[in-house]
Every structure is written in C-alpha cells, then in structure tokens.
Design an enzyme around this catalytic site. Structure first.
Site, PDB file in Angstrom:
ATOM      1  CE1 TYR A   1     -26.581  67.421  76.821  1.00  0.00           C
ATOM      2  CE2 TYR A   1     -26.495  67.190  73.972  1.00  0.00           C
ATOM      3  CZ  TYR A   1     -25.890  67.279  75.756  1.00  0.00           C
ATOM      4  OH  TYR A   1     -25.292  66.233  75.591  1.00  0.00           O
TER       5      TYR A   1
ATOM      6  CE1 TYR B   1     -24.824  66.722  69.647  1.00  0.00           C
ATOM      7  CE2 TYR B   1     -25.536  65.259  72.268  1.00  0.00           C
ATOM      8  CZ  TYR B   1     -24.527  66.314  71.603  1.00  0.00           C
ATOM      9  OH  TYR B   1     -23.687  66.209  72.170  1.00  0.00           O
TER      10      TYR B   1
ATOM     11  NE  ARG C   1     -19.317  64.177  69.768  1.00  0.00           N
ATOM     12  CZ  ARG C   1     -19.101  63.982  71.073  1.00  0.00           C
ATOM     13  NH1 ARG C   1     -20.462  65.249  71.684  1.00  0.00           N
ATOM     14  NH2 ARG C   1     -18.547  63.117  71.588  1.00  0.00           N
TER      15      ARG C   1
ATOM     16  CG  HIS D   1     -21.836  62.631  74.145  1.00  0.00           C
ATOM     17  ND1 HIS D   1     -22.640  62.287  73.191  1.00  0.00           N
ATOM     18  CD2 HIS D   1     -21.938  62.930  75.018  1.00  0.00           C
ATOM     19  CE1 HIS D   1     -22.851  63.258  72.979  1.00  0.00           C
ATOM     20  NE2 HIS D   1     -22.538  64.452  73.940  1.00  0.00           N
TER      21      HIS D   1
ATOM     22  CG  HIS E   1     -21.482  66.125  78.096  1.00  0.00           C
ATOM     23  ND1 HIS E   1     -20.112  66.749  77.153  1.00  0.00           N
ATOM     24  CD2 HIS E   1     -22.443  66.192  77.602  1.00  0.00           C
ATOM     25  CE1 HIS E   1     -20.977  67.025  76.318  1.00  0.00           C
ATOM     26  NE2 HIS E   1     -22.200  66.444  76.383  1.00  0.00           N
TER      27      HIS E   1
END
Ligand code: FE
Length: 235
Positions: free
Chosen positions: A105, A144, A153, A156, A158
């Site tokens: 991120y 990640y 994870r 995906h 959000h």
C-alpha cells in the site's frame, strides 16, 4: 507389475482462525442516539451529498493518476449497486483502495518490504450511473502478509459505499476467483455463511474482456436486506 499410484488427494485447508485485528477496529462506546431537531451534528444524517461535479472520470482510472504507467495486470472491475428489492442505487459514491501489484500500500504504516510503485496510489472513486453501475480501471493487487503471522491476505480491493451521509457508509472487500489464498483468509473466514462468502468474490467476465483491453471482473453489491453483501460491521 504394480498398479500406477493414484494421485494423492488434496489436503483439506486448515480452519482459519478468526481475524485477530477485528476487535480493535470496532467502536468501543455504545451508540449515541441523535435527535435531528436538537442536535446540530445531526446534519451528518443528510450530508455531505456528493454530486457529479465532485467526482471526475479520471478518479475511476487508477492507471492514469500519475505521469507514468503503473506495473501490473490491467483490470476493469465493474458491477451494479442494488437495494434489497434489486433496484439500482443511482448516484452512489463508490470508493476503492488497494495494494499495488507487489502487495504494497502507498501508506506510511505499510512496512511490507515489497516495492512501492511511483505510478500507483491505489485509490479511486466514481458515482453509480442510472442503472446503478460503477466501473474502475486498475491493476490486479498483489497478496501481502499479515505482520507477525503465518497468514497472507489474498488479492482484494477495499470498497466503500457512501449512502447519502457519513452515518450510512458501508465498507467491505472484494476478492478474485480462483485465488488459492481464499481458503486461508481470516477476514473471509469470519463470514460464516458460505453463500455470503461467495458473494464477496468477483466473477471473471470473458465477454467483457475485450482483445488488447483489461481483464474484466464483475461484482454486484446489495446494500441491505436478507441478501445484503457482507460488510466489515460483522453482520
Ligand atoms: Fe487490504
């Protein structure tokens, strides 16, 4: 002559533990009822309202927010936002945020030692059209690891659906079909109903994936009612 050995059956996926970070993400105080007649902050029940002038076409294309091209597989993610009766929810502010193609991120608290992409911020928004449709152009996010845990994870995105005021905002996550990490994800495992879990996984749409264009994934969202898409409020 011995018979050829049959292939070993696939190992069952271990039961994922509940997501340990969930309790820290919930409000710690009881709800505070608001009276719109006496409480000036009750304006939050009806505002702000986002309109076409506040959101621009480029906001929905995460691959064109910088001078250079971001790395990663190009995707279109599109779908409809519906109410419990299947009616389109028009003019709805839809926001997304995601990791880059390496699973990192663009956020100062992300310590995952994967490279940042100077051409990818990972944030987009759009308004639904008259048929309740939204569409984003982006790159496939990387998986990640959760810090300090033997857990990754799955890829995906959000999603936030704003409603008509802050107090109505719903936040959830969209997953990609066929991801081997889906079976191990603590977040997805926290949704007990298999049908509700499945509803969080997008569908690959070959018809909409045009030659030389991005791969297309469809994901419809139901905001309320018995078939509502699961959100991070833990319903
Ligand atoms: Fe995430």
């Amino acid at each position: 002559m011995t018979a050829p050995a049959s292939p070993a059956p696939p190992l069952p996926a271990p039961e994922p533990a509940p997501y340990r970070g969930a309790p820290a993400r919930h409000p710690r105080r009881p709800r505070h009822p608001l009276d719109i007649r006496t409480d000036p902050e009750a304006v939050e029940l009806t505002a702000p309202v986002f309109g076409p002038a506040d959101v621009h076409d480029l906001d929905a294309d995460l691959t064109r927010q910088h001078p250079g091209e971001p790395l990663g597989e190009r995707l279109t993610v599109t779908g409809r936002v519906l109410d419990r009766a299947g009616r389109p929810v028009r003019g709805q502010l839809v926001e997304i945020w995601q990791a880059n193609a390496s699973g990192r991120y663009a956020h100062r608290q992300d310590r995952h030692p994967a490279p940042l992409d100077p051409h990818f911020t990972g944030v987009g928004r759009c308004l639904t059209d008259d048929r309740g449709r939204y569409a984003f152009t982006t790159v496939r996010p990387g998986a990640y690891p959760l810090p300090g845990e033997r857990a990754w994870r799955p890829a995906h995105i959000h999603f936030s659906f704003f409603g008509t005021a802050f107090t109505q905002r719903l936040v959830t996550q969209m997953y990609f079909p066929g991801d081997p990490l889906l079976a191990y994800d603590q977040m997805l495992a926290s949704v007990a109903d298999p049908a509700a879990r499945q509803s969080l996984i997008a569908v690959y749409d070959h018809e909409l994936s045009l030659p030389d264009g991005p791969l297309c994934y469809r994901w419809d969202v139901v905001l309320d009612g018995p078939s509502a898409t699961r959100t991070e409020e833990g319903r």
